[in-house]
Enzyme design. Sequence first.
Site, mmCIF file in Angstrom:
data_model
loop_
_atom_site.group_PDB
_atom_site.id
_atom_site.type_symbol
_atom_site.label_atom_id
_atom_site.label_comp_id
_atom_site.label_asym_id
_atom_site.label_seq_id
_atom_site.Cartn_x
_atom_site.Cartn_y
_atom_site.Cartn_z
ATOM 1 N N HIS A 12 0.822 -1.227 0.000
ATOM 2 C CA HIS A 12 0.000 0.000 0.000
ATOM 3 C C HIS A 12 0.857 1.278 0.000
ATOM 4 O O HIS A 12 0.511 2.271 0.628
ATOM 5 C CB HIS A 12 -1.008 -0.025 1.166
ATOM 6 C CG HIS A 12 -0.409 -0.079 2.537
ATOM 7 N ND1 HIS A 12 -1.029 -0.679 3.596
ATOM 8 C CD2 HIS A 12 0.742 0.418 3.034
ATOM 9 C CE1 HIS A 12 -0.292 -0.561 4.673
ATOM 10 N NE2 HIS A 12 0.785 0.108 4.362
ATOM 11 N N HIS A 59 -1.288 4.973 9.655
ATOM 12 C CA HIS A 59 0.077 5.491 9.791
ATOM 13 C C HIS A 59 0.044 6.779 10.608
ATOM 14 O O HIS A 59 0.321 7.852 10.084
ATOM 15 C CB HIS A 59 0.687 5.728 8.415
ATOM 16 C CG HIS A 59 0.770 4.500 7.555
ATOM 17 N ND1 HIS A 59 -0.330 3.930 6.949
ATOM 18 C CD2 HIS A 59 1.823 3.720 7.222
ATOM 19 C CE1 HIS A 59 0.048 2.857 6.260
ATOM 20 N NE2 HIS A 59 1.346 2.702 6.411
ATOM 21 N N HIS A 197 10.502 -3.577 3.176
ATOM 22 C CA HIS A 197 10.920 -2.174 3.127
ATOM 23 C C HIS A 197 11.322 -1.693 4.508
ATOM 24 O O HIS A 197 10.819 -2.165 5.513
ATOM 25 C CB HIS A 197 9.867 -1.251 2.503
ATOM 26 C CG HIS A 197 8.534 -1.110 3.188
ATOM 27 N ND1 HIS A 197 7.733 -2.153 3.562
ATOM 28 C CD2 HIS A 197 7.834 0.018 3.539
ATOM 29 C CE1 HIS A 197 6.595 -1.692 4.090
ATOM 30 N NE2 HIS A 197 6.642 -0.382 4.099
ATOM 31 N N GLU A 244 4.663 -5.198 8.568
ATOM 32 C CA GLU A 244 3.274 -5.040 8.084
ATOM 33 C C GLU A 244 2.727 -6.350 7.507
ATOM 34 O O GLU A 244 1.518 -6.568 7.485
ATOM 35 C CB GLU A 244 3.199 -3.947 7.008
ATOM 36 C CG GLU A 244 3.418 -2.539 7.543
ATOM 37 C CD GLU A 244 3.428 -1.470 6.448
ATOM 38 O OE1 GLU A 244 3.441 -0.285 6.805
ATOM 39 O OE2 GLU A 244 3.439 -1.810 5.242
HETATM 40 O O1 LIG Z 1 8.191 3.166 0.131
HETATM 41 C C1 LIG Z 1 7.679 4.166 0.662
HETATM 42 O O2 LIG Z 1 7.985 5.308 0.305
HETATM 43 C C2 LIG Z 1 6.647 4.017 1.748
HETATM 44 C C3 LIG Z 1 6.309 5.101 2.542
HETATM 45 C C4 LIG Z 1 5.340 4.957 3.545
HETATM 46 C C5 LIG Z 1 4.707 3.745 3.715
HETATM 47 O O3 LIG Z 1 3.729 3.575 4.633
HETATM 48 C C6 LIG Z 1 5.041 2.662 2.909
HETATM 49 O O4 LIG Z 1 4.392 1.484 3.130
HETATM 50 C C7 LIG Z 1 6.009 2.804 1.930
#
Ligand SMILES: O=C(O)c1ccc(O)c(O)c1
Length: 289
Positions: A12, A59, A197, A244
Amino acid sequence: MARITASVYTSHVPAIGAAMDLGKTQEPYWQPLFKGYDFSRQWMKDNKPDVIFLVYNDHATAFSLDCIPTFAIGTAAEYQPADEGWGPRPVPRVVGHPELASHIAQSVIQQDFDLTLVNRMDVDHGLTVPLSLMCGEQDPKTGAWPCPVIPFAVNVVQYPVPSGQRCVNLGRAIRKAVESYDEDLNVHIWGTGGMSHQLQGARAGLINKEWDNRFLDLLIENPSGLAQMPHIDYVREAGSEGIELVMWLIARGAMSDVDSPAPLPKVAHRFYHVPASNTAVGHLILENQ
Ligand SMILES: O=C(O)c1ccc(O)c(O)c1
């Protein structure tokens, strides 16, 4: 009786929403990512749900470090796209399903999961980006998402976060709740977030393709085994925000019982792409057989 017929899993990343909102989807950077969702948009039309139960994380938009519910179910009639700093995304409001949401809350709480009931909140990219990816561009004023959505927010931001096993068990409880609703509804459950990530610190930018694809394999074939994976493995292998992915186990737990001899759900679509901003994008559609 209502039934969960399918589950959808998708990252997402907020930049995906921005790419759609700013008309950049055909740019070379974004085109391969959106191509991976062409199948999904057609699938949504061919398999239109009556309700989407959408598992995501907030978030620090509706909640903050002041108040951190582990599991929060949206019982409101509607939700507005949140302002995350650049104004609200130009997408339609999200229509809820208060009757089914209240029924699920009643059933799941009686099955010993303590849910927070949310009667008012705005929804951030965790919820609106999956809708945009799966349903395509919608006019914010005249358009509408294809069906009502029940937002289900999970804390994966501030430790302690729920274990994989608890997420699978919760998915099972949600399935039982849906199946005890006496209106004939076709319900889809979505698990969102991930894949690998890390947005901060020395390992910012971490991507782990091998681990992500192994996660997808296990999610399909052996969710009970995957449920035993400790948080530290997610964080070491998939980065701090890779945690997540534990939310995907809620959606998988709600599919035909993971420990029964029932056939595995059919994999209707599988897609993986790196990068989208700082994140590896993973996507699955599973159908109950
Ligand atoms: O890759 C990103 O920039 C990014 C930023 C905020 C998020 O909540 C995310 O899931 C990815």
